[in-house]
Design a protein around this motif. Structure first.
Motif, PDB file in Angstrom:
ATOM      1  N   CYS A   5       4.989   4.192   4.590  1.00 14.66           N
ATOM      2  CA  CYS A   5       6.313   3.592   4.763  1.00 14.66           C
ATOM      3  C   CYS A   5       7.397   4.646   5.032  1.00 14.66           C
ATOM      4  O   CYS A   5       8.392   4.722   4.328  1.00 14.66           O
ATOM      5  CB  CYS A   5       6.670   2.731   3.554  1.00 14.66           C
ATOM      6  N   ALA A  61      -5.448  -3.947  -3.490  1.00 16.53           N
ATOM      7  CA  ALA A  61      -4.202  -3.208  -3.299  1.00 16.53           C
ATOM      8  C   ALA A  61      -3.789  -2.520  -4.604  1.00 16.53           C
ATOM      9  O   ALA A  61      -3.265  -1.403  -4.588  1.00 16.53           O
ATOM     10  CB  ALA A  61      -3.097  -4.137  -2.807  1.00 16.53           C
ATOM     11  N   SER A  62      -4.043  -3.164  -5.722  1.00 15.11           N
ATOM     12  CA  SER A  62      -3.709  -2.567  -7.018  1.00 15.11           C
ATOM     13  C   SER A  62      -4.507  -1.283  -7.254  1.00 15.11           C
ATOM     14  O   SER A  62      -3.942  -0.239  -7.603  1.00 15.11           O
ATOM     15  CB  SER A  62      -3.986  -3.569  -8.141  1.00 15.11           C
ATOM     16  N   SER A  65      -3.367   1.472  -4.945  1.00 20.65           N
ATOM     17  CA  SER A  65      -2.101   2.094  -5.351  1.00 20.65           C
ATOM     18  C   SER A  65      -2.343   3.117  -6.458  1.00 20.65           C
ATOM     19  O   SER A  65      -1.735   4.188  -6.463  1.00 20.65           O
ATOM     20  CB  SER A  65      -1.084   1.047  -5.793  1.00 20.65           C
ATOM     21  N   GLN A  85       3.446   1.407  -4.691  1.00 19.26           N
ATOM     22  CA  GLN A  85       3.133  -0.013  -4.487  1.00 19.26           C
ATOM     23  C   GLN A  85       4.101  -0.652  -3.490  1.00 19.26           C
ATOM     24  O   GLN A  85       3.689  -1.424  -2.624  1.00 19.26           O
ATOM     25  CB  GLN A  85       3.157  -0.759  -5.823  1.00 19.26           C
ATOM     26  N   ASP A  86       5.375  -0.329  -3.599  1.00 16.00           N
ATOM     27  CA  ASP A  86       6.368  -0.865  -2.682  1.00 16.00           C
ATOM     28  C   ASP A  86       6.092  -0.379  -1.254  1.00 16.00           C
ATOM     29  O   ASP A  86       6.158  -1.165  -0.304  1.00 16.00           O
ATOM     30  CB  ASP A  86       7.772  -0.457  -3.123  1.00 16.00           C
ATOM     31  N   HIS A  89       3.251  -2.222   0.241  1.00 16.15           N
ATOM     32  CA  HIS A  89       3.628  -3.592   0.589  1.00 16.15           C
ATOM     33  C   HIS A  89       4.430  -3.633   1.900  1.00 16.15           C
ATOM     34  O   HIS A  89       4.295  -4.563   2.689  1.00 16.15           O
ATOM     35  CB  HIS A  89       4.450  -4.207  -0.542  1.00 16.15           C
ATOM     36  N   ARG A  90       5.229  -2.618   2.142  1.00 17.57           N
ATOM     37  CA  ARG A  90       6.135  -2.617   3.287  1.00 17.57           C
ATOM     38  C   ARG A  90       5.503  -2.128   4.590  1.00 17.57           C
ATOM     39  O   ARG A  90       6.042  -2.399   5.666  1.00 17.57           O
ATOM     40  CB  ARG A  90       7.362  -1.765   2.981  1.00 17.57           C
ATOM     41  N   TRP A  93       0.662  -4.447   8.433  1.00 23.64           N
ATOM     42  CA  TRP A  93      -0.668  -4.912   8.028  1.00 23.64           C
ATOM     43  C   TRP A  93      -1.633  -4.832   9.192  1.00 23.64           C
ATOM     44  O   TRP A  93      -2.821  -5.058   9.054  1.00 23.64           O
ATOM     45  CB  TRP A  93      -0.596  -6.294   7.407  1.00 23.64           C
ATOM     46  N   TRP A 106      -2.091   0.435   4.813  1.00 24.37           N
ATOM     47  CA  TRP A 106      -2.604   1.332   3.776  1.00 24.37           C
ATOM     48  C   TRP A 106      -4.117   1.556   3.845  1.00 24.37           C
ATOM     49  O   TRP A 106      -4.570   2.655   3.509  1.00 24.37           O
ATOM     50  CB  TRP A 106      -2.146   0.896   2.376  1.00 24.37           C
TER      51      TRP A 106
END
Length: 131
Positions: A5, A61-62, A65, A85-86, A89-90, A93, A106
């Motif tokens: 990001c 995803a957890s 991260s 994590q943010d 998410h951003r 995809w 990611w």
């Protein structure tokens, strides 16, 4: 560098990173990275979207991260787990046309990390043999 990001994070794969990742997830860090190398190798003939879906399914995803955070925190980068994590998410995809690599999904960043780790561990093995 891990690029998430539009931010770059230095990282280091250490025993401490491996222990922290295991404590948080119950998973082995090196094994988790090997999953990405294996998936890349075995999916060469798949369509790009199918490969990306495969890479997404290797770690939640957890867990991803925590893997990113565990190796980034080893160099004292100051990034919090929530920031990682943010950022995850951003990011896109789907793969982008961007040449800077700063907004890739990611799972592709994880694949890059796995490839770098493979090179790193291969160099360590060569140094031990030469000693």
């Amino acid at each position: 560098m891990i690029k998430l990001c539009y931010k770059e994070y230095e990282y280091k794969i250490t025993l401490g990173a491996c222990k922290y990742f295991y404590e948080q997830t119950g998973k082995d860090l090196q094994h988790s990275l090997l999953l990405y190398i294996e998936a890349c190798d075995t999916s060469r003939d798949m369509a790009n979207i199918s490969r990306l879906r495969l890479f997404h399914g290797l770690l939640s995803a957890s867990d991803a991260s925590y893997l990113f955070y565990s190796v980034i925190k080893q160099v004292g980068g100051g990034a919090s787990l929530e920031e990682i994590q943010d950022a995850m998410h951003r990011v896109s995809w789907m793969p982008t046309e961007s040449e800077d690599g700063l907004c890739e999904p990611w799972p592709l960043i994880m694949l890059g990390l796995a490839t770098d780790a493979n090179t790193y561990f291969s160099e360590i093995a060569k140094k031990k043999v030469a000693s």
